[in-house]
Design an enzyme around this catalytic site. Sequence first.
Site, PDB file in Angstrom:
ATOM      1  N   SER A 109      45.185  52.486  75.761  1.00  0.00           N
ATOM      2  CA  SER A 109      46.313  51.873  76.224  1.00  0.00           C
ATOM      3  C   SER A 109      45.851  51.567  77.823  1.00  0.00           C
ATOM      4  CB  SER A 109      47.622  52.521  76.035  1.00  0.00           C
ATOM      5  OG  SER A 109      48.678  51.931  76.637  1.00  0.00           O
ATOM      6  N   HIS A 132      46.254  46.887  73.490  1.00  0.00           N
ATOM      7  CA  HIS A 132      47.614  46.329  72.922  1.00  0.00           C
ATOM      8  C   HIS A 132      48.419  45.616  74.191  1.00  0.00           C
ATOM      9  CE1 HIS A 132      49.975  49.509  74.304  1.00  0.00           C
ATOM     10  NE2 HIS A 132      48.994  50.471  73.784  1.00  0.00           N
TER      11      HIS A 132
END
Length: 227
Positions: A109, A132
């Site tokens: 992340s 993501h």
Amino acid sequence: MSESNSEKMCENIKSFGMSETHDERGNIRCLTIIGQVEGHTVLPPDSKTTKYEHVLPELVAVEEDRDIDGLMILLNTVGGDVEAGLAIAELIAGMSKPTVSLVLGGGHSIGVPLAVSADYSFIAPTATMTVHPIRTSGLVIGVIQTFKYFEKMQERIIDFVVGNSKISRGEFKRLMLTTDDIANDVGTVLFAKHAVECGLIDSMGGLSDALAKMYELIEKRKKRKNH
């Protein structure tokens, strides 16, 4: 090392996850980014966190300390607060001293921008990284302004990663929006080899490789300053 300096180093490791090594080739400060990057909201005391209000002033101190020649960043993070993570990454990317990052375990992340913020990045052969779109938790107002804000924040992350690595914008967005790689979610899990092949991370390697690169960058900087 004197007893007082040793005690200070132990306290820095305990409080800020930072240590310092002294070598004839150069003095290196080590920063660890582990667990979850904590932002404006304090996480539960049983959570492993990296507190950005501790890291930011330490990075300024590293940049200003004439006795420190370079910064090593060790990462094993699940991600965390986007703005806090970007703030740390921006400071690292803006440093004049050599910086090297090493992803150990995971750099997921917001850990992705943190990993690529260094001058040169490594990933351990067994480590992974998750790319993501921005996620949020809690109450979200379902209006067009909210989605526009998330879109702009996501573009900031894309711009930073692309500007600080060799991956193309198209490839990074493709990895971010893949729908068949993560169960019940959108994004991509990158194993070490793939992270290097796509240009996100510079090399696979371990601690000795990262240290060798750090001393190489320190030597190059010293030569530039002497000319």
